[in-house]
Write a protein that holds these residues in place. Sequence first.
Motif, mmCIF file in Angstrom:
data_model
loop_
_atom_site.group_PDB
_atom_site.id
_atom_site.type_symbol
_atom_site.label_atom_id
_atom_site.label_comp_id
_atom_site.label_asym_id
_atom_site.label_seq_id
_atom_site.Cartn_x
_atom_site.Cartn_y
_atom_site.Cartn_z
ATOM 1 N N TRP A 2 0.827 -1.207 0.000
ATOM 2 C CA TRP A 2 0.000 0.000 0.000
ATOM 3 C C TRP A 2 0.863 1.259 0.000
ATOM 4 O O TRP A 2 0.449 2.302 -0.452
ATOM 5 C CB TRP A 2 -0.972 0.004 1.186
ATOM 6 N N GLU A 3 2.105 1.138 0.466
ATOM 7 C CA GLU A 3 2.992 2.290 0.563
ATOM 8 C C GLU A 3 3.581 2.716 -0.792
ATOM 9 O O GLU A 3 4.093 3.819 -0.914
ATOM 10 C CB GLU A 3 4.120 1.987 1.542
ATOM 11 N N SER A 4 3.487 1.866 -1.791
ATOM 12 C CA SER A 4 4.082 2.192 -3.087
ATOM 13 C C SER A 4 3.142 2.980 -4.003
ATOM 14 O O SER A 4 3.509 3.301 -5.121
ATOM 15 C CB SER A 4 4.544 0.912 -3.788
ATOM 16 N N LEU A 5 1.948 3.305 -3.505
ATOM 17 C CA LEU A 5 0.967 4.051 -4.297
ATOM 18 C C LEU A 5 0.884 5.507 -3.861
ATOM 19 O O LEU A 5 1.183 5.835 -2.713
ATOM 20 C CB LEU A 5 -0.418 3.433 -4.126
ATOM 21 N N ALA A 6 0.443 6.357 -4.763
ATOM 22 C CA ALA A 6 0.130 7.750 -4.427
ATOM 23 C C ALA A 6 -1.386 7.843 -4.245
ATOM 24 O O ALA A 6 -2.143 7.421 -5.117
ATOM 25 C CB ALA A 6 0.582 8.685 -5.529
ATOM 26 N N TYR A 7 -1.826 8.363 -3.119
ATOM 27 C CA TYR A 7 -3.251 8.483 -2.801
ATOM 28 C C TYR A 7 -3.635 9.953 -2.759
ATOM 29 O O TYR A 7 -2.837 10.803 -2.372
ATOM 30 C CB TYR A 7 -3.542 7.865 -1.431
ATOM 31 N N PHE A 8 -4.879 10.230 -3.145
ATOM 32 C CA PHE A 8 -5.358 11.602 -3.059
ATOM 33 C C PHE A 8 -6.862 11.600 -2.826
ATOM 34 O O PHE A 8 -7.549 10.620 -3.088
ATOM 35 C CB PHE A 8 -5.012 12.400 -4.321
ATOM 36 N N CYS A 9 -7.347 12.717 -2.299
ATOM 37 C CA CYS A 9 -8.779 12.929 -2.086
ATOM 38 C C CYS A 9 -9.240 14.017 -3.043
ATOM 39 O O CYS A 9 -8.572 15.036 -3.199
ATOM 40 C CB CYS A 9 -9.066 13.387 -0.659
ATOM 41 N N LEU A 10 -10.369 13.789 -3.655
ATOM 42 C CA LEU A 10 -10.953 14.747 -4.576
ATOM 43 C C LEU A 10 -12.361 15.053 -4.094
ATOM 44 O O LEU A 10 -13.241 14.201 -4.167
ATOM 45 C CB LEU A 10 -10.986 14.174 -5.989
ATOM 46 N N PRO A 11 -12.582 16.254 -3.550
ATOM 47 C CA PRO A 11 -13.926 16.580 -3.071
ATOM 48 C C PRO A 11 -14.914 16.657 -4.233
ATOM 49 O O PRO A 11 -14.591 17.176 -5.299
ATOM 50 C CB PRO A 11 -13.769 17.934 -2.391
#
Length: 75
Positions: free
Chosen positions: A28-37
């Motif tokens: 899970w640490e090798s991914l880039a995560y983001f939130c999009l409202p």
Amino acid sequence: MVNFDVEDDVRQWIYENNPVLPRLYTSWESLAYFCLPIAEMDYFDLTPTPPLFKHFDLMTGEVSNGFVGERFKNK
């Protein structure tokens, strides 16, 4: 505006609950995560005739209803 500050427990949950991600990434640490409202959303139900359409304004809480297709436009 996109926010890349995602909590580690949320990042782990996303990785563990998506069957595709473990096949593509080793952790899970090798991914880039983001939130999009999301401010607005459209929903289409193509099952009935005429198909139904709903527009949700998540900022104001308003919901508008309609139909899909030129034959069923509200006049």
